[in-house]
Scaffold this motif. Structure first.
Motif, PDB file in Angstrom:
ATOM      1  N   ALA A  10       0.817  -1.216   0.000  1.00  0.00           N
ATOM      2  CA  ALA A  10       0.000   0.000   0.000  1.00  0.00           C
ATOM      3  C   ALA A  10       0.850   1.265   0.000  1.00  0.00           C
ATOM      4  CB  ALA A  10      -0.945   0.008   1.195  1.00  0.00           C
ATOM      5  N   LEU A  11       1.990   1.236   0.676  1.00  0.00           N
ATOM      6  CA  LEU A  11       2.812   2.441   0.785  1.00  0.00           C
ATOM      7  C   LEU A  11       3.502   2.811  -0.522  1.00  0.00           C
ATOM      8  CD1 LEU A  11       4.451   2.062   4.311  1.00  0.00           C
ATOM      9  CD2 LEU A  11       2.483   3.455   3.653  1.00  0.00           C
ATOM     10  N   SER A  12       3.513   1.913  -1.482  1.00  0.00           N
ATOM     11  CA  SER A  12       4.096   2.217  -2.787  1.00  0.00           C
ATOM     12  C   SER A  12       3.016   2.352  -3.856  1.00  0.00           C
ATOM     13  CB  SER A  12       5.090   1.118  -3.194  1.00  0.00           C
ATOM     14  OG  SER A  12       4.449  -0.145  -3.286  1.00  0.00           O
ATOM     15  N   THR A  13       1.756   2.470  -3.432  1.00  0.00           N
ATOM     16  CA  THR A  13       0.622   2.557  -4.356  1.00  0.00           C
ATOM     17  C   THR A  13       0.062   3.970  -4.388  1.00  0.00           C
ATOM     18  OG1 THR A  13      -0.011   0.257  -3.919  1.00  0.00           O
ATOM     19  CG2 THR A  13      -1.681   1.681  -4.908  1.00  0.00           C
ATOM     20  N   THR A  14      -0.143   4.507  -5.592  1.00  0.00           N
ATOM     21  CA  THR A  14      -0.888   5.752  -5.757  1.00  0.00           C
ATOM     22  C   THR A  14      -2.327   5.396  -6.100  1.00  0.00           C
ATOM     23  OG1 THR A  14      -0.285   5.857  -8.096  1.00  0.00           O
ATOM     24  CG2 THR A  14       1.131   7.041  -6.548  1.00  0.00           C
ATOM     25  N   ILE A  15      -3.260   6.158  -5.556  1.00  0.00           N
ATOM     26  CA  ILE A  15      -4.661   5.824  -5.800  1.00  0.00           C
ATOM     27  C   ILE A  15      -5.054   6.118  -7.242  1.00  0.00           C
ATOM     28  CG2 ILE A  15      -5.868   7.959  -5.211  1.00  0.00           C
ATOM     29  CD1 ILE A  15      -6.708   4.437  -3.884  1.00  0.00           C
ATOM     30  N   TYR A  16      -4.444   7.148  -7.827  1.00  0.00           N
ATOM     31  CA  TYR A  16      -4.613   7.443  -9.256  1.00  0.00           C
ATOM     32  C   TYR A  16      -3.317   7.100  -9.964  1.00  0.00           C
ATOM     33  CZ  TYR A  16      -8.679  10.171  -7.862  1.00  0.00           C
ATOM     34  OH  TYR A  16      -9.880  10.575  -7.338  1.00  0.00           O
ATOM     35  N   ASN A  17      -3.326   6.196 -10.931  1.00  0.00           N
ATOM     36  CA  ASN A  17      -4.518   5.439 -11.304  1.00  0.00           C
ATOM     37  C   ASN A  17      -4.350   3.968 -10.927  1.00  0.00           C
ATOM     38  OD1 ASN A  17      -6.415   7.224 -12.444  1.00  0.00           O
ATOM     39  ND2 ASN A  17      -5.220   7.357 -14.332  1.00  0.00           N
ATOM     40  N   GLU A  18      -3.333   3.666 -10.137  1.00  0.00           N
ATOM     41  CA  GLU A  18      -3.100   2.284  -9.747  1.00  0.00           C
ATOM     42  C   GLU A  18      -4.295   1.686  -9.010  1.00  0.00           C
ATOM     43  OE1 GLU A  18       1.124   1.400  -8.342  1.00  0.00           O
ATOM     44  OE2 GLU A  18       1.081   3.590  -8.209  1.00  0.00           O
ATOM     45  N   GLY A  19      -4.807   2.423  -8.029  1.00  0.00           N
ATOM     46  CA  GLY A  19      -5.949   1.916  -7.282  1.00  0.00           C
ATOM     47  C   GLY A  19      -7.234   1.974  -8.075  1.00  0.00           C
ATOM     48  N   TYR A  20      -7.469   3.110  -8.728  1.00  0.00           N
ATOM     49  CA  TYR A  20      -8.735   3.296  -9.434  1.00  0.00           C
ATOM     50  C   TYR A  20      -8.869   2.409 -10.663  1.00  0.00           C
ATOM     51  CZ  TYR A  20     -11.205   6.929  -6.936  1.00  0.00           C
ATOM     52  OH  TYR A  20     -11.930   7.619  -6.005  1.00  0.00           O
ATOM     53  N   SER A  21      -7.758   2.050 -11.295  1.00  0.00           N
ATOM     54  CA  SER A  21      -7.850   1.190 -12.470  1.00  0.00           C
ATOM     55  C   SER A  21      -8.387  -0.187 -12.106  1.00  0.00           C
ATOM     56  CB  SER A  21      -6.474   1.062 -13.131  1.00  0.00           C
ATOM     57  OG  SER A  21      -5.549   0.425 -12.267  1.00  0.00           O
ATOM     58  N   GLN A  22      -8.238  -0.567 -10.840  1.00  0.00           N
ATOM     59  CA  GLN A  22      -8.795  -1.837 -10.380  1.00  0.00           C
ATOM     60  C   GLN A  22     -10.202  -1.653  -9.790  1.00  0.00           C
ATOM     61  OE1 GLN A  22      -5.665  -4.377  -8.283  1.00  0.00           O
ATOM     62  NE2 GLN A  22      -4.637  -2.383  -8.389  1.00  0.00           N
ATOM     63  N   TRP A  23     -10.437  -0.485  -9.209  1.00  0.00           N
ATOM     64  CA  TRP A  23     -11.768  -0.196  -8.688  1.00  0.00           C
ATOM     65  C   TRP A  23     -12.775  -0.072  -9.825  1.00  0.00           C
ATOM     66  CZ3 TRP A  23     -15.146  -0.595  -5.170  1.00  0.00           C
ATOM     67  CH2 TRP A  23     -16.234   0.296  -5.048  1.00  0.00           C
TER      68      TRP A  23
END
Length: 470
Positions: A285-298
């Motif tokens: 999680a600490l190396s993840t950006t929510i845009y767009n790494e997280g959102y591309s999966q959401w």
């Protein structure tokens, strides 16, 4: 405050990219302006309210980032959005011609540093309330007198208290006006994916959240998607946790009216650390950006969702609009919204704050015309703010949406607005002081890796706060 926030939230809240600008830099201007004479007293003296001579067009420049302009009247592409904003302002303000430029947020602030030093900064400037406003306020014009002349001495009664919380923290003047609000600190979840993988209902308590994460992990699913590399995601998460534990203390430590070493602050740091030690957030999680790494999966471009939960905010309401090409597929996942699960019997808190405000360059020779643009964005255009489904209104008498809302959009909106209208809300998403923000991000990273204890994080924050003059 509860009444104020409830009235605030009669406007619609929806999608924008939180703390993330567009990759394009575009500008737009319109040449179709009309010459006109003012009908005011100034007109009798051959000048209009902007200070221009009769028949003269005053040129002003406006600069901000994409997020600041929202999803104005359905436009989302930078070039279309900018052109629409410029066209409508210029068409409705004969005698003034605005050239609007938008760019990535970091590019916007980098440009301001250079342009202010060179004496070429724009007349109107998009500015994030809080630390960014504090940094630039010495170069912005005080605006209370403009507001008093426009609406009378009690002009602030027309705006919600929360919309000015992070603007008036320094207590000496109004250097910016807010135009749009959002709510953050919520968890959005794919209810279909949750139930298919053994979680029958969204967790009501922190203990249930921990159990749900383990259940999802056992089913080879990512638990709670969290952008731990993003400073704003970390701030939102910690502030939501601390406000859930002790809302009043949360307000006080961020305003430097209480000590960061208070036991409830240490407790909040402990719960933040549990996100990682108890496996609540995803690995890495600490190396993840929510845009767009997280959102591309959401949600991908086709509306496919492959993660059960994401730490999110009201800006994602736009994904539940029926006109989206992906809506039917995305909505089939039974998308829902919840506040953080309760901590030790205390209901989860949400964060409500202005996302963007507008300032006037103190060195501008066209301050009256610049004020007309600020007033237009922050007051005249509030119906477009709520109808454009980009933010929600800063006005107490907020206009109701005049556009149709889907059932799941309305359900998510009702959940967020009820939480924001409760007593469990705070009016900021970061500290007013850059030094506090920087130290907090560092300490949260250390907590996430296990390199610091909650007590050590609290002590480090206290040391940072001790070096700040209020």
């Amino acid at each position: 405050m509860k009444r104020v926030i409830a009235m605030l939230l009669t406007g619609a809240m929806v999608m924008s990219l939180a703390a993330c600008g567009s990759t394009d830099t575009t500008s737009a201007e319109t040449a179709d302006t009309k010459e006109t004479a003012s009908q005011s007293t100034a007109a009798a003296q051959n000048t209009d309210s902007t200070g221009a001579a009769d028949g003269e067009v005053v040129e002003i420049t406006v600069q901000s980032w994409q997020y600041a302009l929202g999803n104005y009247k359905g436009f989302s592409e930078d070039s279309e959005l900018t052109q629409a904003i410029a066209d409508e302002f210029n068409a409705t303000h004969p005698g003034i011609h605005a050239t609007v430029t938008i760019m990535r947020q970091e590019d916007h602030y980098n440009a301001l540093k250079v342009d202010f030093a060179a004496g070429s900064a724009p007349d109107v400037i998009g500015i994030a309330p809080g630390a960014d406003l504090e940094q630039y306020k010495s170069q912005l014009a005080p605006m209370a007198d403009y507001a008093s002349a426009e609406w009378g001495e009690n002009w602030q009664d027309q705006f919600t208290d929360a919309s000015f919380t992070t603007i008036t923290l320094s207590g000496d003047e109004i250097y910016a006006f807010p135009s749009a609000m959002s709510a953050s600190g919520t968890i959005w979840y794919n209810n279909k994916l949750m139930t298919e993988n053994g979680v029958a209902a969204f967790p009501a308590t922190w203990e249930e959240l921990t159990q749900a994460a383990q259940t999802l992990r056992g089913a080879k699913q990512i638990p709670l998607m969290f952008g731990g590399k993003d400073n704003w995601q970390n701030y939102d998460m910690f502030i939501a946790i601390l406000a859930t534990v002790n809302k009043d203390l949360c307000n006080d430590v961020f305003s430097l009216d209480a000590e960061w070493t208070e036991s409830d602050v240490v407790k909040a740091f402990s719960y933040y650390q549990k996100l990682f030690t108890d496996g609540i957030v995803q690995d890495g999680a600490l190396s993840t950006t929510i845009y767009n790494e997280g959102y591309s999966q959401w949600k991908d471009d086709d509306g496919n969702s492959t993660i059960p939960m994401i730490f999110n905010g009201s800006w994602d309401l736009g994904s539940l609009k029926a006109e989206n090409s992906f809506y039917e597929n995305f909505s089939s996942n039974d998308i829902k919204v919840a506040t953080l699960p309760s901590i030790e019997g205390k209901e989860g808190a949400v964060l409500t704050a202005p996302d963007v405000a507008w300032g006037i360059n103190a060195a501008s020779p066209n301050q009256e015309a610049a004020w007309e643009f600020v007033k237009w964005m922050c007051y005249d255009m509030q119906q477009s703010v709520v109808d454009g489904l980009g933010f929600f209104s800063v006005l107490k008498e907020a206009p109701s949406p005049t556009v149709d809302l889907t059932a799941d959009y309305k359900a998510a909106y009702d959940t967020i607005s009820a939480a924001a209208a409760s007593d469990q809300t705070v009016g900021f998403r970061s500290s007013f002081y850059t030094k506090i923000n920087d130290e907090l991000f560092d300490q949260l990273q250390l907590l996430g890796t296990g390199a610091a204890t909650p007590e050590e994080a609290a002590a480090a924050m206290a040391e940072a706060a001790a070096g700040i003059s209020k």
